[in-house]
Design a protein around this motif. Structure first.
Motif, short mmCIF file in Angstrom:
data_model
loop_
_atom_site.label_atom_id
_atom_site.label_comp_id
_atom_site.label_asym_id
_atom_site.label_seq_id
_atom_site.Cartn_x
_atom_site.Cartn_y
_atom_site.Cartn_z
N ASP A 64 -20.40 50.33 2.72
CA ASP A 64 -20.51 50.02 4.21
C ASP A 64 -19.50 48.79 4.51
OD1 ASP A 64 -22.43 51.76 4.96
OD2 ASP A 64 -24.03 50.31 5.20
N HIS A 96 -22.08 55.22 -1.45
CA HIS A 96 -21.04 54.75 -0.32
C HIS A 96 -21.17 53.09 -0.16
CE1 HIS A 96 -24.42 54.75 2.37
NE2 HIS A 96 -23.95 54.06 2.73
N HIS A 143 -21.72 58.09 5.18
CA HIS A 143 -22.74 57.17 4.50
C HIS A 143 -23.73 57.98 3.58
CE1 HIS A 143 -21.97 53.45 7.09
NE2 HIS A 143 -21.71 54.56 8.05
N GLU A 194 -24.35 51.26 -1.30
CA GLU A 194 -26.00 51.83 -1.20
C GLU A 194 -25.85 53.28 -1.84
OE1 GLU A 194 -27.27 50.47 3.41
OE2 GLU A 194 -25.72 51.71 3.32
N HIS A 196 -19.24 49.02 10.75
CA HIS A 196 -20.48 49.56 10.72
C HIS A 196 -21.64 48.99 11.71
CE1 HIS A 196 -23.48 52.51 9.74
NE2 HIS A 196 -24.30 51.68 8.92
ZN LIG Z 1 -24.38 53.09 4.90
#
Ligand SMILES: [Zn+2]
Length: 222
Positions: free
Chosen positions: A52, A50, A46, A176, A56
């Motif tokens: 997710d 990146h 992360h 993110e 996660h």
């Molecule tokens: Zn993340």
């Protein structure tokens, strides 16, 4: 065709979420000493820009090597939330207002990106004060069944993580730490691409996220 790079540079000491180790990019070999140059990378999945994936937050959710790559590509739209107060909640109305104004229906095949402007605050304590998605907006996006949602901030939400729980449980990916979303404001339907590394049993992966603008094709300037 114009390509806009939506990714941060990975480097030693880059700012990451509290609780994660500081990333390390360490020179392993050099041309002078070994005849070839290579680096050792050490950071959590992360780190910086990146994606997710369900595992996660979702027990037995799919891990990164199994994510359908079609989900990592889509028609993009940027929603401007840069005027919202620090740590405020991104609401259904924030999203709906933009879609209504554009008379736009988004759904499968789309990637919705939130422009906060907090990418410019990296390296400062304010970096962590970005707006984030709440429960209602997360459910709204989940119902739209978009491919992915993204933000130019270190996280899409805050504890208790309404967006991570709601979107990932529906197989919607979360990007993110994007950057340069301001360069996409006013462009609808650009092509977003953010391919993860094929990490076995990974919960996320750094990506090189890009937007491709092809004038005269799908892109509408408003
Ligand atoms: Zn993340």
């Amino acid at each position: 065709m114009k390509i806009i790079d939506l990714s941060f540079e990975i480097h030693s000491g880059a700012q990451v979420l509290p609780g994660y180790p500081v990333p390390i990019v360490h020179k392993w070999t050099s041309i002078e000493e070994h005849g070839y140059y290579a680096n050792l990378l050490m950071f959590v999945e992360h780190t910086l820009t990146h994606v997710d994936v369900p595992a996660h937050f979702i027990k037995n959710g799919i891990t990164v090597e199994h994510v359908p790559l079609e989900k990592c590509i889509g028609k993009g739209i940027v929603i401007d939330v840069s005027r919202k107060p620090p740590k405020s909640e991104i609401t259904v109305e924030d999203i709906d207002k933009v879609l209504r104004e554009l008379n736009l229906t988004v759904g499968p095949g789309w990637v919705i990106l939130f422009y906060t402007g907090y990418d410019k605050k990296i390296g400062t304590p304010e970096f962590f004060n970005h707006p984030g998605l709440g429960w209602a907006a997360s459910r709204y996006l989940a119902r739209l069944k978009v491919n992915a949602v993204g933000i130019d901030a270190p996280s899409i939400d805050y504890e208790p993580y309404p967006a991570h729980k709601t979107l990932l449980s529906q197989g919607i990916l979360i990007y993110e730490n994007l950057t340069n979303l301001d360069l996409l404001l006013g462009n609808i339907g650009f092509k977003f691409i953010g391919l993860p590394l094929k990490i076995r049993a990974g919960s996320a992966s750094p990506v090189r996220a890009i937007a491709i603008i092809e004038p005269g094709k799908e892109t509408i300037r408003v």
